[in-house]
Scaffold this motif. Structure first.
Motif, PDB file in Angstrom:
ATOM      1  N   ASP A 127     -12.149  30.459 -34.982  1.00  6.27           N
ATOM      2  CA  ASP A 127     -10.665  30.296 -35.298  1.00  6.27           C
ATOM      3  C   ASP A 127     -10.022  29.231 -34.472  1.00  6.27           C
ATOM      4  O   ASP A 127      -8.967  28.591 -34.927  1.00  6.27           O
ATOM      5  N   GLY A 128     -10.514  29.146 -33.120  1.00  9.55           N
ATOM      6  CA  GLY A 128      -9.839  28.138 -32.064  1.00  9.55           C
ATOM      7  C   GLY A 128     -10.027  26.990 -32.503  1.00  9.55           C
ATOM      8  O   GLY A 128      -9.193  25.940 -32.368  1.00  9.55           O
ATOM      9  N   TYR A 129     -11.366  26.626 -32.943  1.00 16.40           N
ATOM     10  CA  TYR A 129     -11.499  25.313 -33.474  1.00 16.40           C
ATOM     11  C   TYR A 129     -10.790  24.775 -34.600  1.00 16.40           C
ATOM     12  O   TYR A 129     -10.147  23.840 -34.910  1.00 16.40           O
ATOM     13  N   LEU A 130     -10.571  25.946 -35.809  1.00 16.25           N
ATOM     14  CA  LEU A 130     -10.006  25.388 -37.087  1.00 16.25           C
ATOM     15  C   LEU A 130      -8.476  25.347 -36.694  1.00 16.25           C
ATOM     16  O   LEU A 130      -8.009  24.154 -37.273  1.00 16.25           O
ATOM     17  N   VAL A 131      -7.828  25.999 -35.875  1.00 12.55           N
ATOM     18  CA  VAL A 131      -6.398  26.040 -35.594  1.00 12.55           C
ATOM     19  C   VAL A 131      -6.108  24.690 -34.868  1.00 12.55           C
ATOM     20  O   VAL A 131      -5.121  23.987 -34.937  1.00 12.55           O
ATOM     21  N   THR A 132      -7.226  24.294 -33.986  1.00  5.21           N
ATOM     22  CA  THR A 132      -6.868  22.829 -33.062  1.00  5.21           C
ATOM     23  C   THR A 132      -7.071  21.904 -34.049  1.00  5.21           C
ATOM     24  O   THR A 132      -6.545  20.552 -33.633  1.00  5.21           O
ATOM     25  N   LEU A 133      -7.867  21.638 -34.944  1.00  3.95           N
ATOM     26  CA  LEU A 133      -8.129  20.511 -35.717  1.00  3.95           C
ATOM     27  C   LEU A 133      -7.487  20.447 -37.232  1.00  3.95           C
ATOM     28  O   LEU A 133      -6.987  19.254 -37.572  1.00  3.95           O
ATOM     29  N   ALA A 134      -7.127  21.386 -37.827  1.00  4.44           N
ATOM     30  CA  ALA A 134      -6.600  21.395 -39.091  1.00  4.44           C
ATOM     31  C   ALA A 134      -5.273  20.838 -39.002  1.00  4.44           C
ATOM     32  O   ALA A 134      -4.981  20.028 -40.123  1.00  4.44           O
ATOM     33  N   PRO A 135      -4.492  20.929 -38.127  1.00  4.66           N
ATOM     34  CA  PRO A 135      -2.998  20.259 -38.031  1.00  4.66           C
ATOM     35  C   PRO A 135      -3.245  18.612 -38.232  1.00  4.66           C
ATOM     36  O   PRO A 135      -2.088  18.016 -38.345  1.00  4.66           O
TER      37      PRO A 135
END
Length: 354
Positions: free
Chosen positions: A187-195
């Motif tokens: 989830d750390g990867y997703l929230v860091t890149l999705a924005p």
């Protein structure tokens, strides 16, 4: 395609590894959503308990994906996403669960510019008794275009896996997740890149439950140094992934962005103080990290009093003798280590200053 909220298909991907005792609750919560355009995908990451039987009992009501080899968080997310079709995608940890109105509330708050939506969760124990709220109500979410925060300090105020939803278009741009770097903490990867691909929307009410128990990856009360070191290294992986993805869209992330992130600096201080021998950054010093933490604290999106208290905490860890610094670190990062009187004071301060 014209954006119409009531036609948006939603995928809920449940990632499971040896959580058979919680899995039924998680699956039922996904199947019982009040919104009717939901598909439920259950990924079993080579469990050795009776998870396979629990999943099989749902037949065609869920899409089952059983991995032959355990690959961790990222591999399970990648497998589930490949099987999904929703325009909005949720990743639900198998020990957590959603409330029946969760997807309806998410869709209602969604718009065509949304890349990620985040919501609060009740913290519950193994018997589903509510203990608290995560993130705490007094800590505001960062919303809208959070790219400036990402480019400056590689973090913004968000939440954990089960409190997140993503647009398919954002996930198409950043998936698959590197399985080795994010075996835990995908989830750390997703929230860091999705924005980088749209806005972040936030819902301040609790739409699900985050279950705390002895087997959570986030529980290391007796291994503070190990936990801190893992989180520091995880932040380095996030920063590397962010730098690469940002370059693809014409943006630049400073190499020292982590040194403006109070959360990273807390863990880095803990790693250094508790287990210097295995600390991943050889030239770190308590004083330099504490000074950086004090400065970074004053830039946080919280009340001035809370910022000042956090800055003072950093400076005390940097300046006090090693033994006292370790105690203060432990009291903040591991609630169970606090003396009873301090726990009461901490709780009072939290609500008075929220």
């Amino acid at each position: 395609m014209h954006f119409t909220k009531d036609r948006l298909p939603v995928s809920i991907i449940i990632a499971n590894y040896n959580y058979a005792r919680f899995l039924k609750c998680s699956i039922e919560s996904a199947l019982c959503q009040s919104y009717d355009k939901v598909e439920v995908i259950v990924v079993d990451d080579a469990s050795t308990d009776n998870s396979a039987e629990v999943i099989a009992s749902y037949g065609s009501r869920v899409k089952a994906r059983v991995r032959e080899e355990n690959g961790g968080h990222a591999a399970a997310f990648n497998t589930g996403f490949a099987a999904s079709r929703g325009e909005i995608v949720l990743f639900l940890d198998a020990d957590d669960y959603l409330y029946p109105n969760a997807v309806s509330e998410i869709v209602d708050a969604w718009n065509e510019n949304t890349a990620q939506l985040q919501f609060r969760l009740h913290i519950v124990d193994e018997s589903k008794e509510v203990q608290d709220v995560f993130p705490p109500p007094e800590v505001p979410f960062d919303s809208g275009d959070v790219t400036p925060q990402l480019l400056r300090r590689a973090r913004y105020q968000t939440t954990v896996t089960s409190g997140l939803a993503f647009s398919r278009s954002a996930l198409d741009a950043i998936m698959p997740i590197p399985p080795e770097d994010f075996r835990q903490g995908a989830d750390g990867y997703l929230v860091t890149l999705a924005p980088l691909y749209g806005n972040v929307a936030s819902i301040d009410t609790c739409l699900g439950a985050y279950r705390m128990h002895g087997n959570n990856h986030s529980i290391f009360a007796e291994k503070l140094g190990q936990r801190a070191r893992w989180r520091v290294e995880h932040d380095f992986h996030r920063l590397e992934a962010l730098s690469e993805q940002a370059a693809d869209v014409g943006l630049t992330v400073p190499a020292d962005a982590n040194l403006r992130d109070p959360i990273h600096l807390e863990e880095r201080l803990a790693s250094l103080c508790v287990d210097r021998q295995h600390h991943p950054v050889a030239d770190d010093s308590r004083l330099s990290l504490a000074a950086a933490g004090a400065v970074a604290s004053m830039e946080m999106n919280i009340s001035l009093r809370r910022r000042a208290m956090l800055a003072a905490w950093f400076l005390s860890v940097g300046l006090l003798p090693q033994r006292m610094a370790k105690a203060i670190l432990s009291w903040k990062l591991v609630a169970s280590s606090r003396p009873a009187f301090l726990a009461r004071v901490s709780k009072t301060i939290r609500y008075v200053m929220g």
